[in-house]
Design a protein around this motif. Structure first.
Motif, PDB file in Angstrom:
ATOM      1  N   LEU A 269       0.826  -1.204   0.000  1.00  0.00           N
ATOM      2  CA  LEU A 269       0.000   0.000   0.000  1.00  0.00           C
ATOM      3  C   LEU A 269       0.867   1.263   0.000  1.00  0.00           C
ATOM      4  O   LEU A 269       0.575   2.222  -0.719  1.00  0.00           O
ATOM      5  CB  LEU A 269      -0.932  -0.003   1.215  1.00  0.00           C
ATOM      6  N   ARG A 270       1.944   1.254   0.793  1.00  0.00           N
ATOM      7  CA  ARG A 270       2.815   2.431   0.831  1.00  0.00           C
ATOM      8  C   ARG A 270       3.522   2.649  -0.502  1.00  0.00           C
ATOM      9  O   ARG A 270       3.773   3.799  -0.899  1.00  0.00           O
ATOM     10  CB  ARG A 270       3.838   2.296   1.965  1.00  0.00           C
ATOM     11  N   LEU A 271       3.857   1.569  -1.211  1.00  0.00           N
ATOM     12  CA  LEU A 271       4.479   1.714  -2.529  1.00  0.00           C
ATOM     13  C   LEU A 271       3.568   2.456  -3.501  1.00  0.00           C
ATOM     14  O   LEU A 271       4.043   3.079  -4.454  1.00  0.00           O
ATOM     15  CB  LEU A 271       4.833   0.336  -3.098  1.00  0.00           C
ATOM     16  N   PHE A 272       2.254   2.397  -3.249  1.00  0.00           N
ATOM     17  CA  PHE A 272       1.295   3.104  -4.097  1.00  0.00           C
ATOM     18  C   PHE A 272       0.779   4.382  -3.436  1.00  0.00           C
ATOM     19  O   PHE A 272      -0.274   4.887  -3.808  1.00  0.00           O
ATOM     20  CB  PHE A 272       0.134   2.171  -4.468  1.00  0.00           C
ATOM     21  N   GLY A 273       1.521   4.880  -2.451  1.00  0.00           N
ATOM     22  CA  GLY A 273       1.242   6.202  -1.919  1.00  0.00           C
ATOM     23  C   GLY A 273       0.402   6.271  -0.671  1.00  0.00           C
ATOM     24  O   GLY A 273       0.103   7.379  -0.198  1.00  0.00           O
ATOM     25  N   ALA A 274      -0.003   5.151  -0.115  1.00  0.00           N
ATOM     26  CA  ALA A 274      -0.803   5.186   1.113  1.00  0.00           C
ATOM     27  C   ALA A 274       0.024   5.724   2.273  1.00  0.00           C
ATOM     28  O   ALA A 274       1.220   5.401   2.393  1.00  0.00           O
ATOM     29  CB  ALA A 274      -1.338   3.804   1.450  1.00  0.00           C
ATOM     30  N   ARG A 275      -0.600   6.543   3.109  1.00  0.00           N
ATOM     31  CA  ARG A 275       0.041   7.036   4.324  1.00  0.00           C
ATOM     32  C   ARG A 275      -0.448   6.151   5.471  1.00  0.00           C
ATOM     33  O   ARG A 275      -1.441   6.449   6.132  1.00  0.00           O
ATOM     34  CB  ARG A 275      -0.307   8.498   4.548  1.00  0.00           C
ATOM     35  N   ILE A 276       0.258   5.064   5.637  1.00  0.00           N
ATOM     36  CA  ILE A 276      -0.242   4.020   6.521  1.00  0.00           C
ATOM     37  C   ILE A 276       0.844   3.635   7.516  1.00  0.00           C
ATOM     38  O   ILE A 276       2.009   3.437   7.150  1.00  0.00           O
ATOM     39  CB  ILE A 276      -0.713   2.799   5.696  1.00  0.00           C
ATOM     40  N   SER A 277       0.470   3.563   8.788  1.00  0.00           N
ATOM     41  CA  SER A 277       1.419   3.198   9.828  1.00  0.00           C
ATOM     42  C   SER A 277       1.899   1.757   9.634  1.00  0.00           C
ATOM     43  O   SER A 277       1.112   0.882   9.238  1.00  0.00           O
ATOM     44  CB  SER A 277       0.751   3.332  11.205  1.00  0.00           C
ATOM     45  N   PRO A 278       3.165   1.478   9.921  1.00  0.00           N
ATOM     46  CA  PRO A 278       3.631   0.082   9.875  1.00  0.00           C
ATOM     47  C   PRO A 278       2.878  -0.821  10.837  1.00  0.00           C
ATOM     48  O   PRO A 278       2.886  -2.043  10.675  1.00  0.00           O
ATOM     49  CB  PRO A 278       5.113   0.201  10.272  1.00  0.00           C
ATOM     50  N   LYS A 279       2.211  -0.228  11.822  1.00  0.00           N
ATOM     51  CA  LYS A 279       1.471  -1.025  12.808  1.00  0.00           C
ATOM     52  C   LYS A 279      -0.003  -1.213  12.441  1.00  0.00           C
ATOM     53  O   LYS A 279      -0.745  -1.856  13.179  1.00  0.00           O
ATOM     54  CB  LYS A 279       1.572  -0.357  14.178  1.00  0.00           C
TER      55      LYS A 279
END
Length: 428
Positions: A269-279
């Motif tokens: 998800l982060r590779l596609f720009g999501a601002r998402i916590s690792p947790k």
């Protein structure tokens, strides 16, 4: 040792209130239970789902191999989902359609000659929203003989449906239902005898024409016409290409990943720009329309089969849980415009919230910190903080109060992780 009862904490009133905390939350199920579900999952996704449509005897045999008690003549659709077959009892002549979901954390019993139509959801557990650790709370479901559930019905935990009852399409049962009656709505309400005539518009205000019902002027030639024949995509070519690539990644790498691999899915998800916590925790069957519009804080959770239509930004606060089949809708259409253009709007879920199963959250909605939205509700306006909200449209019915309870107290005996420790202590 103190034996005093735990004190409840009003989370909306006290500055030092208890807070929902999902960090390091242990599984409520034993290792044996989890291993059995892994093996069953492999069987269900292979030789069960891809068996011939009329191979009912084969599917009955597979369910029995995993502990289900299945009667004779039972017809089970190949696209049925069963959480734990060992908690399932189906009596003679019953039938269960495709796309049904039997969340059998606790006992689910289906009576003789009972018919469950497609896409019904029998939910054998809920969560204790008054506890900071949000523990699972299983409860049995019983459908007596000759019951009929039409398509897309919901039966909540702890519900018993009486013999011969009929639930019309998309009815939701949260309490026990009496026998031989027909039910409609959410929550289910009786509308007549089970074998009587059915009028879904009984009691509605009659209208004489389509213009009356839609508040449209009667002069047909004067009103503008809806015309979408030349409607263009609201998105750039780059945007559409990115979504196409993301869909391939979702199918190939995201969807097949094992359930515990949250960090792997978060990375995708982060590779596609999501601002998402690792947790954060995103389960493999969750659908995300455009990851670059998704924001998730620590321990925010998207369960399986959540549909996150993030045309605009969708934010989920820390320690908030979005349960299965919920639809977070980040766009609508301007129905007053002849070309009906898309109107993106953000959706914000505050921290420590619980959005229960099969909830609809409309574009532009903000749900306040700590609020609970009950199963099958629809949220069209902002909701205040620390409230329990239900219905269509969702409305507050009380305060959410956090207390201090044993996190696994409601699990069946032998399923609680602490049972193993108590057994060891007794033997020592």
């Amino acid at each position: 040792m103190s034996t005093s009862a735990p004190t409840s904490i009003d989370a909306s009133a006290q500055p030092g209130r208890a807070e929902v905390n999902l960090s390091n939350k242990p599984s409520p199920h034993s290792l044996k239970n989890r291993l059995a579900r892994v093996f069953w999952g492999v069987v269900q996704l292979s030789i069960f789902r891809y068996s011939p449509p009329k191979a009912y005897a084969w599917r009955r045999m597979l369910l029995r191999m995993f502990g289900a008690r299945i009667g004779s003549g039972v017809r089970v659709g190949r696209r049925l989902r069963v959480w734990g077959p060992w908690n399932l009892v189906v009596h003679d002549g019953a039938s269960i359609g495709d796309y049904c979901d039997l969340y059998s954390v606790d006992h689910i019993e289906i009576g003789r000659n009972t018919h469950i139509d497609i896409a019904c959801y029998l939910c054998g557990a809920t969560h204790d929203h008054t506890h900071p650790r949000f523990p699972l709370t299983p409860a049995p479901i019983v459908l007596k003989d000759d019951v009929w559930l039409e398509s897309d019905c919901f039966v909540g935990p702890g519900v018993t449906i009486g013999r011969g009852a009929v639930l019309r399409a998309r009815t939701s049962a949260f309490k026990d239902l009496a026998p031989d009656l027909m039910y409609l709505g959410s929550p289910a309400r009786p509308v007549g005898p089970a074998d009587g005539p059915f009028d879904p518009f009984a009691g509605a205000t009659p209208v004489t024409s389509r213009e009356d019902s839609m508040n449209i002027p009667a002069a047909h030639d004067a009103r503008p016409q809806v015309d979408i024949s030349h409607a263009r995509s609201a998105f750039s070519a780059r945007h559409r290409l990115m979504r196409a690539v993301w869909n391939v990644v979702w199918v190939v790498l995201f969807r097949p990943s094992p359930r515990p691999l949250h960090k792997w899915r978060n990375l995708l998800l982060r590779l596609f720009g999501a601002r998402i916590s690792p947790k954060a925790r995103v389960y493999p069957r969750a659908k995300v329309w455009a990851p670059w519009n998704l924001v998730m804080e620590d321990y925010a959770t998207l369960a399986d089969d959540v549909d996150c239509y993030c045309v605009d930004t969708i934010s989920v606060g820390k320690h908030s849980v979005i349960s299965q089949y919920t639809y977070l809708c980040g766009a609508t259409h301007d129905y007053q415009h002849p070309s009906r253009p898309l109107v993106p709007l953000p959706v914000t879920i505050g921290s420590q919230c619980w959005i229960a199963a099969d909830v609809f959250v409309a574009p532009g909605v903000s749900i306040g910190e700590g609020s609970v939205v009950g199963a099958r509700s629809a949220v069209f306006r902002d909701l205040p903080a620390w409230k329990v909200c239900v219905g269509t449209p969702a409305r507050p019915i009380g305060d959410r109060i956090l207390g201090d309870l044993s996190p696994h107290k409601n699990l069946p005996k032998g399923e609680r992780p602490e049972d193993a420790h108590s057994t060891e202590g007794a033997s020592a």
